[in-house]
Design an enzyme around this catalytic site. Structure first.
Site, PDB file in Angstrom:
ATOM      1  N   THR A 134     -14.030  20.070  19.776  1.00  0.00           N
ATOM      2  CA  THR A 134     -13.067  19.006  20.067  1.00  0.00           C
ATOM      3  C   THR A 134     -12.339  18.538  18.799  1.00  0.00           C
ATOM      4  OG1 THR A 134     -13.003  16.659  20.675  1.00  0.00           O
ATOM      5  CG2 THR A 134     -15.091  17.459  19.902  1.00  0.00           C
ATOM      6  N   LYS A 163     -20.872  16.945  18.029  1.00  0.00           N
ATOM      7  CA  LYS A 163     -20.009  18.133  18.067  1.00  0.00           C
ATOM      8  C   LYS A 163     -19.712  18.618  16.640  1.00  0.00           C
ATOM      9  CE  LYS A 163     -18.353  19.869  21.181  1.00  0.00           C
ATOM     10  NZ  LYS A 163     -18.850  20.962  22.084  1.00  0.00           N
TER      11      LYS A 163
HETATM   12  P1  NAD Z   1     -18.331  18.686  31.138  1.00  0.00           P
HETATM   13  O1  NAD Z   1     -19.182  17.507  30.808  1.00  0.00           O
HETATM   14  O2  NAD Z   1     -17.400  18.616  32.295  1.00  0.00           O
HETATM   15  O3  NAD Z   1     -19.258  19.964  31.385  1.00  0.00           O
HETATM   16  C1  NAD Z   1     -20.342  20.266  30.567  1.00  0.00           C
HETATM   17  C2  NAD Z   1     -21.153  21.359  31.242  1.00  0.00           C
HETATM   18  O4  NAD Z   1     -22.251  21.688  30.382  1.00  0.00           O
HETATM   19  C3  NAD Z   1     -21.755  20.944  32.591  1.00  0.00           C
HETATM   20  O5  NAD Z   1     -21.604  21.979  33.520  1.00  0.00           O
HETATM   21  C4  NAD Z   1     -23.219  20.707  32.260  1.00  0.00           C
HETATM   22  O6  NAD Z   1     -24.079  20.939  33.378  1.00  0.00           O
HETATM   23  C5  NAD Z   1     -23.449  21.734  31.168  1.00  0.00           C
HETATM   24  N1  NAD Z   1     -24.572  21.403  30.290  1.00  0.00           N
HETATM   25  C6  NAD Z   1     -24.843  20.200  29.705  1.00  0.00           C
HETATM   26  N2  NAD Z   1     -25.969  20.283  28.983  1.00  0.00           N
HETATM   27  C7  NAD Z   1     -26.401  21.575  29.084  1.00  0.00           C
HETATM   28  C8  NAD Z   1     -27.503  22.297  28.530  1.00  0.00           C
HETATM   29  N3  NAD Z   1     -28.401  21.689  27.755  1.00  0.00           N
HETATM   30  N4  NAD Z   1     -27.637  23.605  28.840  1.00  0.00           N
HETATM   31  C9  NAD Z   1     -26.746  24.214  29.654  1.00  0.00           C
HETATM   32  N5  NAD Z   1     -25.697  23.586  30.203  1.00  0.00           N
HETATM   33  C10 NAD Z   1     -25.524  22.283  29.924  1.00  0.00           C
HETATM   34  O7  NAD Z   1     -17.559  19.028  29.792  1.00  0.00           O
HETATM   35  P2  NAD Z   1     -16.088  19.633  29.603  1.00  0.00           P
HETATM   36  O8  NAD Z   1     -15.110  18.531  29.599  1.00  0.00           O
HETATM   37  O9  NAD Z   1     -15.916  20.785  30.530  1.00  0.00           O
HETATM   38  O10 NAD Z   1     -16.205  20.161  28.104  1.00  0.00           O
HETATM   39  C11 NAD Z   1     -16.629  21.500  27.833  1.00  0.00           C
HETATM   40  C12 NAD Z   1     -16.652  21.704  26.336  1.00  0.00           C
HETATM   41  O11 NAD Z   1     -15.357  21.484  25.797  1.00  0.00           O
HETATM   42  C13 NAD Z   1     -17.574  20.737  25.612  1.00  0.00           C
HETATM   43  O12 NAD Z   1     -18.228  21.437  24.580  1.00  0.00           O
HETATM   44  C14 NAD Z   1     -16.645  19.678  25.044  1.00  0.00           C
HETATM   45  O13 NAD Z   1     -17.175  19.128  23.872  1.00  0.00           O
HETATM   46  C15 NAD Z   1     -15.408  20.513  24.776  1.00  0.00           C
HETATM   47  N6  NAD Z   1     -14.134  19.785  24.820  1.00  0.00           N
HETATM   48  C16 NAD Z   1     -13.808  18.991  25.885  1.00  0.00           C
HETATM   49  C17 NAD Z   1     -12.567  18.368  25.913  1.00  0.00           C
HETATM   50  C18 NAD Z   1     -12.138  17.519  27.100  1.00  0.00           C
HETATM   51  O14 NAD Z   1     -11.083  16.906  27.059  1.00  0.00           O
HETATM   52  N7  NAD Z   1     -12.892  17.480  28.196  1.00  0.00           N
HETATM   53  C19 NAD Z   1     -11.668  18.545  24.867  1.00  0.00           C
HETATM   54  C20 NAD Z   1     -12.027  19.361  23.793  1.00  0.00           C
HETATM   55  C21 NAD Z   1     -13.265  19.988  23.795  1.00  0.00           C
END
Ligand code: NAD
Length: 360
Positions: A134, A163
């Site tokens: 992120t 992160k």
């Molecule tokens: P989210 O919370 O919607 O999904 C996270 C997923 O990870 C879920 O399916 C959850 O069940 C799974 N998970 C959590 N802990 C786990 C574990 N210990 N083992 C296996 N699976 C596990 O998150 P998102 O918004 O889809 O984000 C995905 C990635 O992108 C993350 O790493 C986040 O930091 C990054 N990110 C998100 C954004 C945003 O705007 N949402 C922006 C930049 C980066």
């Protein structure tokens, strides 16, 4: 044949990525997901019977489960989306963020290192570990400037710190052990399948139910919004063409204050479901969704502004977002209004939209 292990593939961005990878590549895709509150097989229901898709339930911090996963599926790449991702939750309970985002990434890296070590030279050279991160690792901007890949890390929330720690581990496993790692740092995403605790789906669902639209502080905080499909296309591009050891910033060139986002959402909901025809609104005597806006106590440590300079992605990898904010947001509103069953299913038994993260 590419075999991708996608951790966190049942979450918002992961599920969008899986769909894109099945549609736009010949890769076999194995989702490995713990199915926390944020992960749901509902997000992958339409690909469940796809012959190149497999699902394995498990925790990235579970060494034995991860080792077995790699032994069984012999990936050509691991993409780590799995994370605890909600800043407000990280303020109330940081432990899960440490366990998954830091320890989980460490466990994955160690398993990937052992696995890659045992590959033939040719397969090891082609292997990739792509870590999805992120822009929040960079901290907060003032009125001017943009985050570039060399911006020093200055995370402010427990989420951002976890992160950032993971990014450092990934980098170190590349430098020290020669693991072919890639890191992507992306701005705020929006689009289908986002859990309704996050700003955009929360506001859409609250509006149609005539619930208050809580804006933190004075609403002047700026985020740079990117449509999730554009983020996923960028990740695929980095996987295919990115240089191991490099990191890439992705953003939408769509800076908006939170107030702008929420008022735009009010107007988009109005266009789809006029307030005067919505019984939830009329029973409250309200004629405009904007009347639902309320200003609430700010989040502690709330970063003021994020803005991404994505020129490395554009110049080196030829990536550009395909969706502008106006049409992407309109499509997103339409998606949430058309998918009430999904909205109900993922929120069942949970207070997904209640206020948390005050740090009191
Ligand atoms: P989210 O919370 O919607 O999904 C996270 C997923 O990870 C879920 O399916 C959850 O069940 C799974 N998970 C959590 N802990 C786990 C574990 N210990 N083992 C296996 N699976 C596990 O998150 P998102 O918004 O889809 O984000 C995905 C990635 O992108 C993350 O790493 C986040 O930091 C990054 N990110 C998100 C954004 C945003 O705007 N949402 C922006 C930049 C980066």
């Amino acid at each position: 044949m590419q075999r991708l292990i996608v951790t966190g593939g049942a979450g918002f961005i992961g599920a969008n990525f899986v769909r894109g990878a099945l549609d736009h590549s010949d890769a076999e895709v194995v989702v490995f997901d713990k199915l926390t509150y944020a992960g749901s097989l509902e997000n992958l229901a339409d690909v469940a019977s796809h012959k190149r898709y497999h699902f394995v339930e498990g925790d990235i911090a579970d060494r034995e489960a991860v080792r077995q996963l790699l032994d069984t599926h012999r990936p050509t790449a691991i993409l780590n989306f799995a994370a605890e991702s909600h800043v407000d939750r990280s303020i109330d309970g940081p432990q899960d963020f440490i366990d998954t985002n830091i320890v989980g990434t460490f466990v994955l890296l160690e398993a990937a290192r052992a696995y890659a070590h045992a590959l033939s030279d040719e397969m090891r050279r082609a292997f990739r570990f792509l870590h999805v991160s992120t822009d929040e690792v960079y901290g907060s901007l003032g009125q001017e400037g943009y985050f570039v890949e060399t911006t020093p890390y200055a995370p402010n929330s427990p989420y951002a710190a976890s992160k950032a720690a993971a990014d450092h581990l990934v980098r170190a496993w590349g430098e020290t052990y020669g693991l072919p790692v890639l890191i992507t740092n992306c701005s705020n995403n929006y689009g289908p399948f986002q859990y309704p605790e996050k700003l955009i789906p929360l506001m859409i669902l609250n509006a149609v139910e005539a619930k208050n639209l809580p804006i933190y502080g004075d609403g002047s905080n700026v985020r740079d919004w990117l449509y999730v499909g554009d983020h996923c296309a960028g990740i695929l591009r980095v996987l295919e063409q990115g240089r191991p050891g490099e990191k890439y910033n992705l953003g939408g060139d769509a800076e908006r204050t939170n107030v702008e986002v929420v008022t735009t959402l009010c107007d988009l909901v109005e266009a789809e479901r006029p307030a005067t025809e919505n019984p939830h609104m009329t029973s409250r005597g309200l004629t405009s969704y904007r009347d639902l806006i309320t200003y609430v106590k700010d989040r502690p440590g709330h970063d003021q502004r994020y803005a991404i300079d994505a020129s490395k992605m554009r110049g080196e990898l030829g990536w550009t977002p395909q969706h502008d904010f106006a049409s992407g947001l309109r499509d997103t509103v339409r998606w949430y209004l058309a998918n009430e069953t999904w909205c109900r299913a993922v929120q069942a038994g949970r207070n997904a939209r209640s206020r948390i993260g005050l740090g009191d």
